[in-house]
Design a protein around this motif. Structure first.
Motif, PDB file in Angstrom:
ATOM      1  N   MET A   1      -9.009  76.128  50.996  1.00 47.52           N
ATOM      2  CA  MET A   1      -8.393  76.509  49.772  1.00 47.52           C
ATOM      3  C   MET A   1      -7.210  75.041  49.664  1.00 47.52           C
ATOM      4  N   VAL A   2      -7.122  74.790  48.365  1.00 45.40           N
ATOM      5  CA  VAL A   2      -6.403  74.145  47.859  1.00 45.40           C
ATOM      6  C   VAL A   2      -5.314  74.373  46.555  1.00 45.40           C
ATOM      7  N   LEU A   3      -4.426  73.734  46.125  1.00 44.95           N
ATOM      8  CA  LEU A   3      -3.885  74.257  44.855  1.00 44.95           C
ATOM      9  C   LEU A   3      -4.611  73.481  43.395  1.00 44.95           C
ATOM     10  N   VAL A   4      -4.922  73.992  42.462  1.00 42.36           N
ATOM     11  CA  VAL A   4      -4.950  73.578  41.536  1.00 42.36           C
ATOM     12  C   VAL A   4      -4.112  74.213  40.073  1.00 42.36           C
ATOM     13  N   ALA A   5      -3.904  73.390  39.711  1.00 47.95           N
ATOM     14  CA  ALA A   5      -3.415  73.029  38.206  1.00 47.95           C
ATOM     15  C   ALA A   5      -3.412  74.183  37.226  1.00 47.95           C
ATOM     16  N   ASN A   6      -3.223  75.163  36.782  1.00 48.14           N
ATOM     17  CA  ASN A   6      -3.966  75.921  35.417  1.00 48.14           C
ATOM     18  C   ASN A   6      -4.030  74.724  34.403  1.00 48.14           C
ATOM     19  N   THR A   7      -4.709  74.388  33.699  1.00 52.34           N
ATOM     20  CA  THR A   7      -5.209  73.415  32.046  1.00 52.34           C
ATOM     21  C   THR A   7      -4.666  74.375  31.541  1.00 52.34           C
TER      22      THR A   7
ATOM     23  N   LYS B   1      -0.737  75.391  26.996  1.00 54.80           N
ATOM     24  CA  LYS B   1       0.761  76.208  26.274  1.00 54.80           C
ATOM     25  C   LYS B   1       1.717  75.785  26.390  1.00 54.80           C
ATOM     26  N   LEU B   2       2.543  75.554  27.685  1.00 51.15           N
ATOM     27  CA  LEU B   2       3.853  75.059  27.429  1.00 51.15           C
ATOM     28  C   LEU B   2       3.955  73.399  27.384  1.00 51.15           C
ATOM     29  N   LYS B   3       3.105  72.690  26.647  1.00 49.90           N
ATOM     30  CA  LYS B   3       3.268  71.629  26.185  1.00 49.90           C
ATOM     31  C   LYS B   3       3.592  71.746  24.462  1.00 49.90           C
TER      32      LYS B   3
ATOM     33  N   GLU C   1       2.685  81.263  39.326  1.00 48.52           N
ATOM     34  CA  GLU C   1       1.063  81.511  39.511  1.00 48.52           C
ATOM     35  C   GLU C   1       0.667  81.585  38.749  1.00 48.52           C
ATOM     36  N   LYS C   2       1.358  81.317  36.988  1.00 45.20           N
ATOM     37  CA  LYS C   2       0.349  81.096  36.235  1.00 45.20           C
ATOM     38  C   LYS C   2       0.138  79.884  35.920  1.00 45.20           C
TER      39      LYS C   2
END
Length: 80
Positions: free
Chosen positions: A1-7, A12-14, A63-64
């Motif tokens: 398993m790897v950690l990936v960013a939720n684009t 949305k944050l940007k 987690e989001k």
């Protein structure tokens, strides 16, 4: 398993903060290139990226923004 960013969440944050990618990268403490690579799954977010995110956005749900992704072993790899 790897950690990936939720684009989607990063975008949305940007947008909510009115930042461009360079400003978001600066806020996290990484280069714009590193941010691009993480958001486009060209590399996994490292310790500096994750720490910078948590410091810059302490109230955001980790987690989001970061998801665990399962890697599948290639059929062509030998298992000797």
């Amino acid at each position: 398993m790897v950690l990936v960013a939720n684009t989607n969440e990063f975008n949305k944050l940007k947008k909510e903060l009115g930042l461009n990618y360079s400003q978001l990268a600066q806020k996290i403490g990484v280069s714009r290139t590193q941010l691009w690579r993480v958001l486009n799954q060209q590399c996994v977010p490292g310790e500096q990226f994750i720490t910078g995110f948590k410091i810059a956005f302490p109230n955001c749900e980790f987690e989001k923004f970061f998801l665990l992704q399962t890697l599948q072993q290639s059929d062509t790899q030998s298992t000797a």
